[in-house]
Structure formats: C-alpha cells, structure tokens
Scaffold this active site. Structure first.
Site, PDB file in Angstrom:
ATOM      1  N   SER A  97       0.869  -1.171   0.000  1.00 49.17           N
ATOM      2  CA  SER A  97       0.000   0.000   0.000  1.00 49.17           C
ATOM      3  C   SER A  97       0.912   1.229   0.000  1.00 49.17           C
ATOM      4  O   SER A  97       2.138   1.105  -0.122  1.00 49.17           O
ATOM      5  CB  SER A  97      -0.993  -0.051   1.162  1.00 49.17           C
ATOM      6  OG  SER A  97      -0.314  -0.314   2.347  1.00 49.17           O
TER       7      SER A  97
ATOM      8  N   ASP B 152      -1.121  -0.827  -4.064  1.00 51.20           N
ATOM      9  CA  ASP B 152      -2.493  -1.126  -3.649  1.00 51.20           C
ATOM     10  C   ASP B 152      -3.175   0.144  -3.123  1.00 51.20           C
ATOM     11  O   ASP B 152      -2.560   0.917  -2.367  1.00 51.20           O
ATOM     12  CB  ASP B 152      -2.402  -2.190  -2.531  1.00 51.20           C
ATOM     13  CG  ASP B 152      -3.710  -2.889  -2.264  1.00 51.20           C
ATOM     14  OD1 ASP B 152      -4.523  -3.009  -3.190  1.00 51.20           O
ATOM     15  OD2 ASP B 152      -3.909  -3.330  -1.111  1.00 51.20           O
TER      16      ASP B 152
HETATM   17  P1  13P Z   1      -7.317  -8.061   4.124  1.00 52.70           P
HETATM   18  O1  13P Z   1      -6.478  -7.134   4.941  1.00 52.70           O
HETATM   19  O2  13P Z   1      -8.671  -8.243   4.697  1.00 52.70           O
HETATM   20  O3  13P Z   1      -6.636  -9.346   3.841  1.00 52.70           O
HETATM   21  O4  13P Z   1      -7.577  -7.332   2.713  1.00 52.70           O
HETATM   22  C1  13P Z   1      -6.507  -7.113   1.861  1.00 52.70           C
HETATM   23  C2  13P Z   1      -6.869  -6.245   0.721  1.00 52.70           C
HETATM   24  O5  13P Z   1      -7.932  -6.328   0.157  1.00 52.70           O
HETATM   25  C3  13P Z   1      -5.842  -5.308   0.263  1.00 52.70           C
HETATM   26  O6  13P Z   1      -6.268  -4.519  -0.793  1.00 52.70           O
END
Ligand code: 13P
Length: 291
Positions: free
Chosen positions: A50, A82
């Site tokens: 991220s 992300d």
């Molecule tokens: P989780 O943290 O619930 O595994 O989700 C991950 C996600 O969708 C990252 O974009």
C-alpha cells in the site's frame, strides 16, 4: 519471464478458474517469505504494497529489490501498488518501476472515479508493461490510508461496472461485493457472490478481457474462496493475515528466546511463518503449479 504485469497472468487464471494471490508486504523479510513460498509452490505471484510501505521502505529500494529477485526467479512476479487515492503519487510509483497500479477513487463520485482512473490508465499505458486496477463501490474496513465505515460501504452496480470499464480502459476490475478489509466480525460475512458472477459474465463472458479482483481475503473460509473462484475472482488480496503473522511470529520467537541477541534468527522465524501462511493461500486459490 519473471517480471510481468498482472493482466496476462490474471487472464490465464480466469480461464483456468484459479486465482493468483496478491500479498501485501510491509517489510523486506515478508517479501522474501512470500516469494519463497510461491517459488516452492511454482505459483504465479503478485506482491503488493500500500502507499505507506512504499514511502517508508522507499519505492526505488522496493523496485530494485523486486527486480533483482524477480529477474532470476523461476516464476512470474508482479509488483503492485495497492489502494492509492492520489493520482500524482500513482504516476510517480508507475514511473519508478512498479508493474501494476491501483488507483482507488472509489470514494469519489462515479464520474470523478472514471476521470481519475482514466488519467492513470492513460499514463500507465504509455509505459510498456504496466496494468491498472480500478475499484467501483466501496470495500469497508481499513487498508493503509483508506478507511470506509461499514454503513458507508456500497456494492458495485453491474451496469455501472460495464460503463466504468469501457470509459476508463482499466485492465483489472475490483467490484465491491461485500468483502471487507481487516478481520471479519462473523464467520459468515454477507458476500454477494452472485453480483461478482454477474459482473464477471457481463465483462468476460465471451472472451476474458478484464480479470476480477477480490479484496479482503483475510478470514474468508475455504468455502467462500471456492465460491468466489467459481464466480470469476482471479486476483485475491491478502494483507491483514500477513501483518498478524509477522508480528505474532516475531513476538513468539523473542518471548521464547529472551536471552538470545541474534536478529537473523528472529527474521528466519518470521519468514518461515509467512511462508507457511502463503502456502495455505496458494493451495486455497489453486495456483500451485501454474507458473
Ligand atoms: P485483508 O487485509 O482483509 O486481507 O484485505 C486485503 C486487501 O484487500 C488489500 O487490498
């Protein structure tokens, strides 16, 4: 063969009815554990960060390490950004050498989401090999800087999905279907499987064009995962589980070896735990042997 963008990898997954694990990493040790697991299972892999880890680890450092490992790896590996809500930062990260970018304008109006997503698609498609993920509807929970309350989450409309994909030219599509970031409060969260199936059929029914992304992997049961695969899910995002695994395994190792001062051993213990968690996901997603 090893540095690839996600689109081709995920078209193959959609056709083969399996999914590629997209694992969020927050440390280089985690990244190595994820890669080791995928190599051992001969599974295609998406590593994602991220925004915050791309800043505190440094996007150039991440790209350099990713490229060094991926170039000689016997499996295809992507590096994905992300949930980035900042158009300018998406472009900077694309320019630094990530192979996929997610512009998350899902909290904006439909028109603004289309405008921002298209801006990133236009930018990335000028750079060979970069694919772009867009999201429509909102996924509840917290992922890095993106927070969506449960009562604010909105599911994706299938008709709007078609319009969004056509107008943006996006490569990968994440429709909100009720999965959530973080730990589910119930064993049976309300997930709209049919909505994913309908959108997937409308978009990819004749030939696979835009693979579907499932967010919120942590905590989904094997039955849920199997249904989501059947409905067209081709990229599964898993983040929270790997954060818990890293912190718990590090804590457990240190607690059991309080007199030891050998950081390498702490790293090995954490990496092993990450590897095992990722093995489990690769088996669930059916991607072993597909590299
Ligand atoms: P989780 O943290 O619930 O595994 O989700 C991950 C996600 O969708 C990252 O974009």
């Amino acid at each position: 063969m090893s540095i690839v963008s996600a689109k081709e990898m995920l078209i193959e997954a959609t056709k083969g009815k399996y999914a590629v694990g997209a694992f969020n990493i927050t440390s280089l040790n985690q990244m190595e554990g994820v890669i080791e697991a995928a190599v051992e299972r001969k599974a295609p892999l998406i590593i994602q960060t991220s925004v915050k880890p791309s800043q505190f680890l440094g996007r150039d450092v991440l790209v350099a390490i990713y490229r060094t490992i991926a170039q000689s790896a016997p499996i295809p590996i992507c590096l994905h950004l992300d949930h980035c809500t900042d158009v300018d930062y998406c472009k900077k990260v694309a320019d630094s050498g990530y192979t996929n970018i997610m512009i998350d304008a899902s909290k904006q109006s439909f028109e603004e989401n289309i405008r921002q997503t298209k801006e990133i698609v236009d930018h990335c498609h000028k750079i060979v090999g970069i694919s772009v993920e867009g999201e429509l509807g909102t996924v509840s929970g917290v992922e890095d800087q993106v927070k969506v309350a449960e009562n604010e989450a909105a599911l994706c409309s299938p008709d709007q999905a078609i319009e969004f994909i056509e107008k943006t030219g996006v490569d990968l599509f994440a429709p909100a279907i009720g999965t959530a970031h973080g730990v589910y409060k119930t064993k049976n969260p309300k997930v709209d499987f049919e909505r994913l199936g309908k959108i997937s059929k409308m978009v990819n029914g004749k030939s696979v064009k835009v693979p579907m992304v499932v967010h919120g992997g942590t905590g989904l049961s094997s039955e849920y995962v199997a249904k989501l695969l059947e409905m067209g899910g081709a990229k599964f995002n898993v983040s929270t589980e790997l954060k818990y695994t890293l912190i718990n395994s590090t804590y457990d190792y240190i607690a059991a070896h309080r007199e030891e001062y050998d950081p390498g051993k702490v790293d090995v213990a954490a990496r092993d735990a990450i590897r095992k968690a990722v093995w489990g996901w690769i088996d669930l997603l059916g991607s072993a042997g597909k590299a």
